[in-house]
Scaffold this active site. Structure first.
Site, PDB file in Angstrom:
ATOM      1  CB  CYS A  69      -1.019  -0.117   1.343  1.00  0.00           C
ATOM      2  SG  CYS A  69      -1.822   1.448   1.424  1.00  0.00           S
ATOM      3  CB  CYS A 199      -4.917   3.660  -5.240  1.00  0.00           C
ATOM      4  SG  CYS A 199      -4.162   1.904  -5.162  1.00  0.00           S
TER       5      CYS A 199
END
Length: 254
Positions: A69, A199
């Protein structure tokens, strides 16, 4: 258990130390109506690796495990630095994908190494040409003509449909993208979380497709719903630069 609510470009997380929470706890804490509210949960701990300051683990808001992430890595880097785990502005954090270098830069920004990226083949899915990209987690990227078309794209419908596609047995992050005068416009559907404001790995995946298939440069700016993220592709490795913010802290029942 103590927690910190943190975010990078509106991609928000519950960050904890200590024992890894259960899937039920993750789902409860990340719920935006009955919990703290977040796209996912980060766990940070001291690293036993001699070359890493800390270890990061990440779960999506539905409790599923994710390998990488990018926005979360920036938040963990800032957390570690602000709490004095190191006095260096450049150090490494151990993740599920290996050792990732991070840099605390000026104006609240953090630059992090996501690791190697791999651009795969293109396939027609849901009537659209998607390119598979791996950035420590799986992505499917499709380009449309304009930024307005990115806004109008059926992100939720296609994003949910591709979670069941046989090519992606573990699910996939889905990106709609278009070139702009300043770089790239992107919207993302994240597996295990749905549509998110940003993201990091998704931005890198889109930049990689733009570079390798569409003649884009190795450095670009990606405009996401939550703001701008800088992406660099250096010798097959993706880096991103953007803000990280500690929003508030508190405690939840163990």
């Amino acid at each position: 258990m103590e927690f910190v609510k943190t975010e990078g470009l509106g991609n928000d997380f519950v960050l904890v130390e200590g024992t890894a929470p259960s899937r039920a706890q993750i789902r409860l804490w990340c719920d935006r109506r009955t919990g703290i509210g977040a796209d996912g949960l980060l766990r940070v701990s001291r690293s036993y690796h001699p070359d890493a300051v800390a270890r990061m683990e990440y779960w999506n808001s539905d409790g599923s495990v994710a390998g990488m992430c990018g926005n979360g890595l920036r938040c963990v880097a800032l957390y570690v630095f602000e709490r004095g785990w190191t006095d260096r502005r450049s150090f490494a954090i151990r993740t599920a994908t290996g050792l990732n270098r991070v840099e605390i830069v000026e104006n609240g920004a953090v630059r992090v190494e996501l690791g190697p990226y791999r651009v795969g083949r293109q396939s027609i899915m849901e009537g659209l040409p998607f390119t598979a990209v791996d950035v420590g987690n799986p992505h499917a990227v499709t380009f449309v003509g304009t930024a307005a078309e990115v806004e109008d794209a059926p992100l939720a419908r296609v994003g949910m449909a591709l979670q069941e596609h046989p090519r992606f047995p573990e699910g996939v992050n889905v990106e709609f993208a278009a070139p702009t005068s300043h770089g790239l416009r992107v919207r993302v559907w994240e597996r295990g979380a749905g549509a998110t404001h940003a993201c990091g790995t998704g931005a890198a995946a889109v930049a990689a497709v733009a570079h390798h298939e569409r003649g884009g440069g190795p450095a670009t700016e990606v405009q996401l719903p939550g703001g701008r993220l800088g992406v660099e592709l250096i010798d097959g490795v993706a880096w991103i630069t953007g803000p990280a913010v500690m929003v508030f802290s508190g405690t939840v029942p163990d």
